[in-house]
Design a protein around this motif. Structure first.
Motif, PDB file in Angstrom:
ATOM      1  N   ASP A  66      -2.181  15.476  -1.290  1.00 36.82           N
ATOM      2  CA  ASP A  66      -2.872  13.823  -1.066  1.00 36.82           C
ATOM      3  C   ASP A  66      -2.640  12.922  -0.036  1.00 36.82           C
ATOM      4  N   VAL A  67      -0.972  13.089   0.065  1.00 39.42           N
ATOM      5  CA  VAL A  67       0.209  11.911   1.020  1.00 39.42           C
ATOM      6  C   VAL A  67      -0.395  12.364   2.256  1.00 39.42           C
TER       7      VAL A  67
ATOM      8  N   ARG B 173      -4.686   7.500   8.092  1.00 41.08           N
ATOM      9  CA  ARG B 173      -4.526   6.596   8.769  1.00 41.08           C
ATOM     10  C   ARG B 173      -4.483   7.123  11.057  1.00 41.08           C
TER      11      ARG B 173
ATOM     12  N   LYS C 153       2.457   6.581  -7.658  1.00 38.95           N
ATOM     13  CA  LYS C 153       1.352   7.529  -7.291  1.00 38.95           C
ATOM     14  C   LYS C 153       1.223   9.187  -7.086  1.00 38.95           C
ATOM     15  N   ALA C 154       2.415   9.220  -6.272  1.00 41.67           N
ATOM     16  CA  ALA C 154       2.777  10.605  -5.725  1.00 41.67           C
ATOM     17  C   ALA C 154       3.640  11.142  -6.709  1.00 41.67           C
TER      18      ALA C 154
ATOM     19  N   GLN D 169      -3.931  11.561   3.106  1.00 38.25           N
ATOM     20  CA  GLN D 169      -3.439   9.729   3.661  1.00 38.25           C
ATOM     21  C   GLN D 169      -3.170   9.717   4.957  1.00 38.25           C
TER      22      GLN D 169
ATOM     23  N   ASN E 121       0.612  -0.936   0.276  1.00 36.37           N
ATOM     24  CA  ASN E 121       0.110  -0.170  -0.017  1.00 36.37           C
ATOM     25  C   ASN E 121       0.962   1.178  -0.271  1.00 36.37           C
ATOM     26  N   SER E 122       1.915   1.216   1.205  1.00 34.26           N
ATOM     27  CA  SER E 122       2.740   2.615   0.791  1.00 34.26           C
ATOM     28  C   SER E 122       3.537   2.464  -0.299  1.00 34.26           C
ATOM     29  N   ARG E 123       4.188   1.809  -1.384  1.00 35.50           N
ATOM     30  CA  ARG E 123       4.610   1.596  -2.072  1.00 35.50           C
ATOM     31  C   ARG E 123       3.651   2.002  -3.320  1.00 35.50           C
ATOM     32  N   GLU E 124       2.766   1.444  -3.441  1.00 36.36           N
ATOM     33  CA  GLU E 124       1.871   2.348  -4.391  1.00 36.36           C
ATOM     34  C   GLU E 124       1.467   3.656  -4.813  1.00 36.36           C
ATOM     35  N   THR E 125       0.846   4.410  -2.803  1.00 41.39           N
ATOM     36  CA  THR E 125       1.170   5.241  -2.348  1.00 41.39           C
ATOM     37  C   THR E 125       2.173   6.357  -2.747  1.00 41.39           C
ATOM     38  N   LEU E 126       3.773   5.920  -2.829  1.00 44.43           N
ATOM     39  CA  LEU E 126       4.160   6.238  -3.418  1.00 44.43           C
ATOM     40  C   LEU E 126       4.220   6.770  -5.154  1.00 44.43           C
TER      41      LEU E 126
END
Length: 172
Positions: free
Chosen positions: A31-32, A39, A13-14, A35, A6-11
């Protein structure tokens, strides 16, 4: 999906958002940060639920004649009751808007987060604000004694009357 995925996907996207618009990283940052705030709210709710369950377990222990277990021993430090910089950070991120030390202290008192160790609790609050501004660079100074968390939403000032609506002259 695991936390690492999930963190990798967020990174990813950013980074993609930054590649598309490298001159304006604010959208990716917002956005980050959004999120992260989401959390943190989830974690706060889970901590409150865990505390309630521990309280129930202690109630059962007491009813069965067993001594209760200290919640500090059961789960380490109480993460649901932040202090100092973390308390100021959470309030400013969650509530948004502009804050001064007295407003933050009042909000901390309302939440039960104020420092019990100081004779003058405004001092630790001011120190936390100073560290978040000068050292951590998480907040910005917007006026004398007025600070805003960088990236936090604006909040409506409901305590301030809108004097623009006052019209002089005879009442209708």
């Amino acid at each position: 999906m695991g936390m690492a995925a999930n963190s990798r996907e967020t990174l990813e996207k950013a980074l993609e958002a930054l590649r598309k618009n490298p001159e304006s990283p604010e959208a990716a940052i917002a956005d980050v940060e959004g999120q992260a705030l989401s959390r943190e709210r989830e974690a706060s709710k889970l901590n409150a639920q865990a505390k309630a369950l521990r309280d129930i377990a202690n109630g059962i222990r007491t009813l069965s004649g067993q001594p209760p277990i200290s919640t500090a021993k059961a789960n380490g430090p109480d993460l649901s009751r932040p202090e100092g910089m973390e308390a100021v950070r959470r309030i400013m991120k969650e509530e948004g808007g502009v804050w001064n030390a007295r407003q933050l202290l009042a909000e901390m008192k309302k939440r039960g987060w104020e420092s019990k160790e100081s004779d003058n609790p405004i001092r630790p609050t001011e120190a936390a604000i100073s560290r978040l501004w000068r050292v951590k660079k998480e907040i910005e100074r917007v006026g004398r004694g007025q600070y805003r968390y960088i990236g936090a939403p604006d909040r409506e000032e409901t305590s301030q009357p809108n004097l623009g609506l006052i019209v002089s002259g005879p009442a209708p």
